[in-house]
Design a protein around this motif. Structure first.
Motif, PDB file in Angstrom:
ATOM      1  N   ALA A 121       5.065   3.300  -6.868  1.00  0.00           N
ATOM      2  CA  ALA A 121       4.245   2.189  -6.287  1.00  0.00           C
ATOM      3  C   ALA A 121       5.224   0.731  -6.328  1.00  0.00           C
ATOM      4  O   ALA A 121       5.139   0.090  -5.096  1.00  0.00           O
ATOM      5  CB  ALA A 121       3.247   1.881  -7.124  1.00  0.00           C
ATOM      6  N   ARG A 122       6.048   0.555  -7.210  1.00  0.00           N
ATOM      7  CA  ARG A 122       6.957  -0.627  -7.280  1.00  0.00           C
ATOM      8  C   ARG A 122       7.827  -0.413  -5.961  1.00  0.00           C
ATOM      9  O   ARG A 122       8.406  -1.574  -5.150  1.00  0.00           O
ATOM     10  CB  ARG A 122       7.566  -1.110  -8.387  1.00  0.00           C
ATOM     11  CG  ARG A 122       8.291  -2.325  -8.278  1.00  0.00           C
ATOM     12  CD  ARG A 122       9.536  -2.409  -9.428  1.00  0.00           C
ATOM     13  NE  ARG A 122      10.023  -3.564  -9.224  1.00  0.00           N
ATOM     14  CZ  ARG A 122      11.210  -3.879  -9.922  1.00  0.00           C
ATOM     15  NH1 ARG A 122      11.678  -3.315 -10.874  1.00  0.00           N
ATOM     16  NH2 ARG A 122      11.813  -4.887  -9.458  1.00  0.00           N
TER      17      ARG A 122
ATOM     18  N   ARG B  35       7.744   1.409  -3.333  1.00  0.00           N
ATOM     19  CA  ARG B  35       7.076   1.177  -1.980  1.00  0.00           C
ATOM     20  C   ARG B  35       6.673  -0.166  -1.497  1.00  0.00           C
ATOM     21  O   ARG B  35       6.748  -1.065  -0.430  1.00  0.00           O
ATOM     22  CB  ARG B  35       5.758   1.919  -1.836  1.00  0.00           C
ATOM     23  CG  ARG B  35       5.076   2.209  -0.747  1.00  0.00           C
ATOM     24  CD  ARG B  35       3.893   3.291  -0.852  1.00  0.00           C
ATOM     25  NE  ARG B  35       3.140   3.243   0.702  1.00  0.00           N
ATOM     26  CZ  ARG B  35       1.922   2.680   0.976  1.00  0.00           C
ATOM     27  NH1 ARG B  35       1.638   1.767  -0.099  1.00  0.00           N
ATOM     28  NH2 ARG B  35       1.560   2.971   2.050  1.00  0.00           N
ATOM     29  N   THR B  36       6.261  -1.091  -2.635  1.00  0.00           N
ATOM     30  CA  THR B  36       5.817  -2.195  -2.609  1.00  0.00           C
ATOM     31  C   THR B  36       7.155  -3.148  -1.941  1.00  0.00           C
ATOM     32  O   THR B  36       7.169  -3.985  -1.209  1.00  0.00           O
ATOM     33  CB  THR B  36       5.146  -3.062  -3.523  1.00  0.00           C
ATOM     34  OG1 THR B  36       4.144  -2.230  -4.020  1.00  0.00           O
ATOM     35  CG2 THR B  36       4.926  -4.345  -3.629  1.00  0.00           C
ATOM     36  N   GLU B  37       8.175  -2.752  -2.745  1.00  0.00           N
ATOM     37  CA  GLU B  37       9.563  -3.799  -2.617  1.00  0.00           C
ATOM     38  C   GLU B  37      10.139  -3.301  -1.100  1.00  0.00           C
ATOM     39  O   GLU B  37      10.503  -4.326  -0.235  1.00  0.00           O
ATOM     40  CB  GLU B  37      10.694  -3.268  -3.464  1.00  0.00           C
ATOM     41  CG  GLU B  37      10.388  -3.572  -5.008  1.00  0.00           C
ATOM     42  CD  GLU B  37      10.781  -5.019  -5.239  1.00  0.00           C
ATOM     43  OE1 GLU B  37      11.047  -5.981  -4.206  1.00  0.00           O
ATOM     44  OE2 GLU B  37      10.504  -5.739  -6.292  1.00  0.00           O
TER      45      GLU B  37
ATOM     46  N   SER C  67       8.122  -2.397   1.507  1.00  0.00           N
ATOM     47  CA  SER C  67       7.024  -3.222   2.477  1.00  0.00           C
ATOM     48  C   SER C  67       7.371  -4.813   2.357  1.00  0.00           C
ATOM     49  O   SER C  67       7.745  -5.337   3.642  1.00  0.00           O
ATOM     50  CB  SER C  67       5.623  -3.107   1.971  1.00  0.00           C
ATOM     51  OG  SER C  67       5.481  -1.661   1.821  1.00  0.00           O
ATOM     52  N   PHE C  68       7.642  -5.299   1.199  1.00  0.00           N
ATOM     53  CA  PHE C  68       8.212  -6.717   1.164  1.00  0.00           C
ATOM     54  C   PHE C  68       9.309  -7.075   2.121  1.00  0.00           C
ATOM     55  O   PHE C  68       9.584  -8.032   2.472  1.00  0.00           O
ATOM     56  CB  PHE C  68       8.336  -7.076  -0.132  1.00  0.00           C
ATOM     57  CG  PHE C  68       8.437  -8.589  -0.314  1.00  0.00           C
ATOM     58  CD1 PHE C  68       7.401  -9.732   0.033  1.00  0.00           C
ATOM     59  CD2 PHE C  68       9.689  -9.045  -0.887  1.00  0.00           C
ATOM     60  CE1 PHE C  68       7.595 -10.865  -0.208  1.00  0.00           C
ATOM     61  CE2 PHE C  68       9.959 -10.439  -0.802  1.00  0.00           C
ATOM     62  CZ  PHE C  68       8.976 -11.393  -0.437  1.00  0.00           C
TER      63      PHE C  68
ATOM     64  N   GLY D 140       2.841   0.062   4.536  1.00  0.00           N
ATOM     65  CA  GLY D 140       3.904   0.502   3.774  1.00  0.00           C
ATOM     66  C   GLY D 140       4.458   1.816   4.211  1.00  0.00           C
ATOM     67  O   GLY D 140       3.695   2.722   4.872  1.00  0.00           O
TER      68      GLY D 140
END
Length: 403
Positions: A138-139, A141-143, A145-146, A182
């Motif tokens: 999850a981290r 994927r978030t990174e 996306s960011f 994402g």
């Protein structure tokens, strides 16, 4: 002494008697103290990374199929900031995931930029190894996306000129985030088998292995009863060797394991869907499946015979066998999936017979097992079974000679 005081005195004396009996039963004490302590240690290390506020990014490899300078620059910026390695093809990336040279993979498809000149999240695939923790996935994927959001912000700011500050203040709006939200996440087993891993697809192999190894309970009951009532001695007088006795029990209880197998498959295939869950998929390779079940059953029965052969009573065998199976199951990933374990415990689990069986059976149920992996794990299980049978043969032979 009054009657209540007399009864209280009797209760205290009888309680002291129970404590003395328990002190003479080391196996009972092990069940009460040692096994729970081991289980607490195993589960504490298994779950220690699931409750932390921050997790490390998994090591990722990259394949950038888009030759556009923006895509190349974005990947180089990520690699320079977070580390990782670029690969030439998807096949090389998949091989690196399979050998665990990397934990995750990022595939940037072409074209990465849309018609509006903005990066598109749906053009980025995130591949994960089968043991990557969900929090780490999850981290990552978030990174990603960011990071893509930052690219969109820079492009939008360059086009806006003097109005860039307004866009930067609204950086979290859905327009800048894009519609995809994402990159799409796919685990290695999904890529190789083309099948999504459901809860029942993972649970049936795990608990089937666990149930097979609990054959120690009925085996211990039979073997200890035969030893106590003289059946083994009478068989020896008829020329039946200890090897023949062990072989007969091996065959009988391996067939019992197959009955367990049919029952567990029936539950996953028909009962779970009736209760609203996904059905167990059975389009599996029958040859690899039969080999893994045979090897797992042989290892389970061999270990059970070893414990029963050295146990002096049924209670002793049940305590030792049951406790050992619980610990082996916790280490192997039966109770908690390996992806939730820290890397060190994942390595330890690879030396557990239940771990060998679980890896092999899950690979079969995923639909695309590697021949080398299946043969290796089946060979380890069969070798373990032979060692257990050889060790169990010795006490049975000595007892027959003594009798």
């Amino acid at each position: 002494m009054t009657r209540p005081a007399h009864r209280l005195h009797q209760i205290v004396r009888l309680a002291v008697k129970e404590w003395r009996l328990l002190a003479r039963n080391p196996h009972g004490l092990a069940v009460l103290f040692f096994m729970p302590a081991v289980f607490v240690l195993v589960m504490s290390f298994t779950l220690k990374n699931t409750l932390v506020a921050r997790v490390d990014l998994p090591v990722a490899g990259w394949v950038v199929e888009d030759t556009h300078p923006a895509a190349q620059a974005w990947s180089q910026e990520w690699l320079g900031r977070h580390g990782g390695q670029r690969y030439d093809s998807r096949e090389a990336l998949r091989a690196a995931l399979r050998t665990r040279a990397i934990e995750a993979a990022v595939v940037v498809r072409s074209p990465w930029l849309g018609e509006d000149g903005q990066p598109r999240a749906e053009q980025v695939e995130l591949w994960l190894g089968n043991r990557v923790q969900p929090a780490a996935a999850a981290r990552l994927r978030t990174e990603l996306s960011f990071s893509m959001l930052q690219v969109r912000m820079r492009i939008a700011a360059a086009e806006a000129g003097p109005f860039a500050s307004v866009l930067l203040d609204s950086a979290a709006t859905p327009e800048l985030m894009g519609e995809g939200g994402g990159p799409r996440i796919r685990y290695l087993y999904e890529i190789e088998s083309g099948r999504a891993m459901t809860a029942v697809q993972q649970s049936v192999p795990a608990w089937l292995v666990f149930g097979m190894f609990f054959v120690v309970i009925p085996i211990a009951g039979v073997l200890i009863q035969e030893r106590n009532d003289g059946t083994l001695t009478r068989l020896a007088s008829f020329g039946v060797s200890p090897g023949t006795v062990l072989g007969s029990k091996l065959v009988a209880f391996m067939l019992l394991n197959w009955v367990q197998l049919a029952f567990m498959i029936a539950v996953g295939r028909w009962l779970v869907p009736l209760l609203g869950g996904p059905a167990l998929q059975l389009d599996i390779a029958p040859g690899w499946f039969a080999l893994m079940v045979l090897a797992t059953s042989a290892a389970a029965v061999g270990l059970a015979l070893l414990i029963a052969a050295y146990s002096r009573s049924f209670d002793q065998a049940a305590a030792l066998g049951g406790g050992l199976n619980v610990v082996l199951g916790a280490i192997a990933g039966v109770m908690v999936p390996r992806m939730l374990m820290p890397p060190g415990l994942q390595t330890v689990s690879e030396w557990s017979p239940m771990g060998w069986a679980l890896d092999g059976l899950q690979a079969v149920f995923l639909g695309d097992p590697e021949a080398g992996d299946i043969v290796l794990r089946a060979g380890l299980l069969l070798g373990f079974a032979l060692l257990c049978l050889a060790a169990a043969w010795w006490p049975i032979r000595n007892r027959e000679r003594a009798d």
